[in-house]
Design a protein around this motif. Structure first.
Motif: not given
Length: 772
Positions: A469-471, A579-588, A596-598, A635-639
């Motif tokens: 999806a894009t939304r 804007m959205v910036l995402q990181f994994d559990a190791a903070e990468n 991510a979706l709006l 909506t953030l990515a599952p990981n």
């Protein structure tokens, strides 16, 4: 036994209603011999299976059946004599009384039968003068209607000549032909409805006649088997079914199509009791295999009782025009891969404002167990119009059999493959489904799913699967949670006055309390949370009450999103872009494979070095004159384990006043700022074990304490945790500023004459960034 039978005034007929156990029934009238008694069960004359007793008795006798008639069977016992003379008197012979009595008894018995039959006949009242009229000759009465003329006499009429009227004020005379043609029946055209005969030609003839005359077609009780697809053109007034169409025709076709395709408008129709059953279960491989296809409906009412064993059970389509403003009621939509499909076929079609009521959308566990299945699909043919808007579903029940735990195939109630806005599903029941109430694969907005019940696999139907999806346009309301939690989104981060949160990070940079500052083009090549979330940057202009945010800068809340993946972003200002910036559990930092979706706008990947996802429009931009973008679901990515969610400047004059972040009422994610994170905090502290030297009166000693991020101009303080003396004064000053800054803690003996030597303890330093 008497010399002869006495014929009393007793009707030569008696009836009983069998109870399933009684096998013997009496008859109270006399018969001369057993063959004179006619025995009927439910009107059918019996030729055996019973024994007659009492022949020749004046009081009658009984009939004993070999097996008791079934419960509810009507048993009729009736005398039926042969009308014949069986004796003859000889001239000048002896006239014997017994012979004469027998003849008279027989005649009286026969006359009783005549009276009984005449009593059941249509006849003139005794007060009417004149005998019964004769019927016209066959050539005259052929293809005519038998009726009564203006004087009440029997007459024949042409079908279009004789008139009748309803027995109510205002009724007008109508011909019988007109009255009979008011509604057409499939049986008028030879349909049998026994489930065996091929009723297809008769049904199609009836549908053609309904269209040609603009009449309503009725398909009565029974099972109407057809080996051909059926079409009721849109010119017909409607269709009422009390029976079922059993489709035994070729695959890859719609068993029953209602309405015309192309640009025809199928308005103000009533289709009631629709019931179609496929003779053989579809293998679900061909989407042209449809049970009921309804085309271009508008201001209509549709009731589907049954659509079973097809690839698509019911398909509502918009052709060169669309389907809209109609009510659809559903019963059993069983063993279809897609129970209900709302589909546009061309670029000029639409699918809007349909109200859907009820429905049992289910699959059997043994039906095509290796293939995914869906309850409701919103779809469009390639190149067709993709904006489906305003659909309301009330109380749908889904029992789709997801095949195993965890499920090995998709079994999802709603599949949204199109764009559009406004799908509301209330009181959804989910049984044996996937842990998703819906799957979105495009840019649908404002979909609300109220899940009333989830069974079999626990309450796991509280999510939307965004597969490509894009939304992020779906909201799930699980009714097993408290109403207060559902109705009140939780505020997890707030900067009600951005300008008031500004502080001096260093001589060239500004920071904001509780927020991270981000750069659209950072010079640090590392892609970690620490290196991409800055405590302060330059180029931010502080106005009297607002902050000017350039396109290269962003302000964001940093959150732990290990559990919570749904956030709501609200900002006050102008020309601000989410804007959205995402990181994994190791903070990468996560890359473009974890989008991510709006909710109300598309989102674009900016790539390295910023690793931002950002909206393609400003939050205050207008859509059709309306500010639809102001509140965005993120909506953030599952990981994703950590995320920075905020706004950047949409142009050089962007102004930010306030920023807030919400989550669903059932969530409480942690906001990261301070407590070891450099960004979003004005205060820093450090400590060091220290044993102050012995100091004579007026003397002092100093100790350097490392305090990262302390800057020249920060307010600094020092204190000592250990032995206390009111004459020992502690002060502090910045020694070196920068990332490896230090603070000098100084202790002075203010006693006028006494030397003081404090025991060992801990020196503590504190730095506070000044507000600007």
């Amino acid at each position: 036994m008497d010399e002869h039978i006495r014929i009393g005034d007793i009707a030569p007929r008696v009836q009983y209603l069998a109870d399933g156990t009684q096998a013997s029934f009496t008859y109270p009238f006399p018969i001369f011999e057993a063959g004179d008694l006619e025995v009927r069960l439910d009107g059918l004359v019996q030729v055996g299976g019973y024994t007659v007793a009492g022949a020749g008795q004046s009081e009658g006798g009984s009939v004993a059946f070999d097996a008791a008639p079934a419960t509810g069977t009507r048993v009729t016992l009736r005398r039926s004599l042969a009308i014949a003379r069986t004796t003859d008197f000889q001239a000048n012979g002896v006239l014997r009384a017994r012979t004469l009595n027998d003849e008279l008894d027989y005649q009286i018995a026969a006359l009783q039968e005549v009276k009984d039959e005449v009593g059941s006949a249509l006849r003139f009242d005794p007060s009417e003068v004149g005998g019964a009229p004769s019927l016209p000759l066959p050539a005259v009465r052929a293809n005519k209607l038998l009726g009564f003329d203006s004087l009440g006499g029997v007459a024949v009429f042409d079908r279009g000549e004789g008139t009748t009227s309803v027995p109510f004020p205002g009724g007008i005379p109508r011909t019988v032909e007109d009255k009979l043609a008011e509604r057409l029946s499939a049986r008028d055209f030879g349909a049998v409805g026994d489930g065996t005969a091929d009723d297809g030609p008769a049904l199609q003839a009836a549908m053609n006649a309904a269209a040609a005359s603009g009449k309503f077609l009725e398909i009565g009780e029974g099972t109407f088997r057809t080996t051909q697809p059926l079409l009721l053109p849109g010119a017909a007034a409607g269709l009422l079914m009390r029976g079922t169409i059993l489709y035994a025709g070729p695959g890859g076709a719609a068993a029953l199509t209602l309405g015309d395709g192309g640009s025809a408008n199928n308005q103000r129709k009533v289709y009631a009791g629709l019931s179609v059953f496929r003779a053989l279960q579809s293998d679900w491989l061909d989407e042209a295999d449809v049970g009921i296809r309804i085309r271009n409906i508008d201001a209509s009412r549709v009731e589907v009782r049954r659509a079973e064993r097809f690839t698509i059970g019911v398909q509502v389509v918009g052709d060169e025009r669309g389907s809209e403003d109609s009510d659809l009621h559903y019963g059993r939509l069983i063993d279809n891969r897609i129970a209900l499909d709302l589909r546009t076929l061309t670029s000029t079609a639409w699918m809007n404002s349909l109200r859907h009521h009820g429905g049992h959308f289910a699959c059997s566990s043994a039906t095509n167990p290796g293939i995914g299945r869906f309850g409701v699909r919103l779809s469009a043919a390639p190149g067709a119009y993709r904006l489906h808007n305003a659909h309301l579903f009330l109380g749908p029940g889904f029992e789709l059999q997801r095949q195993g735990t965890p499920g090995t195939v998709d079994a999802i109630p709603f599949l949204l493959e199109v764009d559009g806005r406004g799908l509301t599903a209330r009181g959804v029941r989910m049984e044996a489904c996937s842990p998703f109430v819906a799957r979105h694969t495009a840019a649908f907005n404002d979909a609300v799913y109220e899940v009333a019940f989830v069974g079999t696999y626990g309450f796991t139907g509280c999510a939307v699967d965004y597969a490509g999806a894009t939304r992020a346009g779906g909201t799930v309301l699980p009714l097993h949670q408290a109403a207060a939690a559902l109705g009140t989104p939780r505020l997890v981060a707030e900067a009600s006055n951005i300008r008031a949160r500004a502080f001096r990070w260093d001589a060239a940079s500004t920071g904001f309390e509780g927020l991270a500052v981000l750069s659209g083009n950072p010079t640090v090549p590392a892609n970690t949370l620490t290196n991409l979330c800055f405590p302060g940057l330059n180029l931010l202009t502080l106005n009297a009450d607002t902050v000017t945010l350039p396109t290269s800068r962003a302000l964001a809340f940093v959150v732990d999103c290990t559990i919570c993946k749904e956030f709501f972003l609200a900002a006050e200002g102008s020309a601000l872009r989410p804007m959205v910036l995402q990181f994994d559990a190791a903070e990468n930092a996560l890359d473009s494979t974890a989008p991510a979706l709006l909710s109300n706008m598309n989102i674009a990947w900016q790539g390295a070095p910023s690793f931002w996802w950002e909206g393609v429009a400003d939050l205050d931009s207008l859509v059709g004159g309306l500010a639809l973008n102001r509140l965005q679901r993120v909506t953030l990515a599952p990981n994703a384990a950590f995320a920075a969610i905020g706004v950047r400047g949409g142009n050089a004059a962007s102004v930010l006043k306030s920023l807030r972040l919400y989550v669903p009422g059932t969530e409480a994610p942690m906001v990261l700022a301070g407590a070891g994170r450099a960004w979003g905090t004005r205060e820093f502290s450090a400590s060091l074990a220290y044993d102050p030297p012995s100091l004579v009166a007026g003397a002092n000693a100093s100790q350097i304490v490392s305090l990262p991020n302390v800057q020249n101009g920060d307010f600094v303080q020092a204190s000592f945790a250990g032995q206390v003396s009111g004459f020992m004064e502690w002060t502090a000053s910045v020694t070196n500023s920068g990332a490896a800054g230090t603070v000098t803690a100084r202790v002075t003996n203010r006693h006028p004459s006494t030397t003081i030597d404090l025991s060992a303890g801990t020196v503590l330093v504190r730095a506070l960034k000044p507000r600007v």
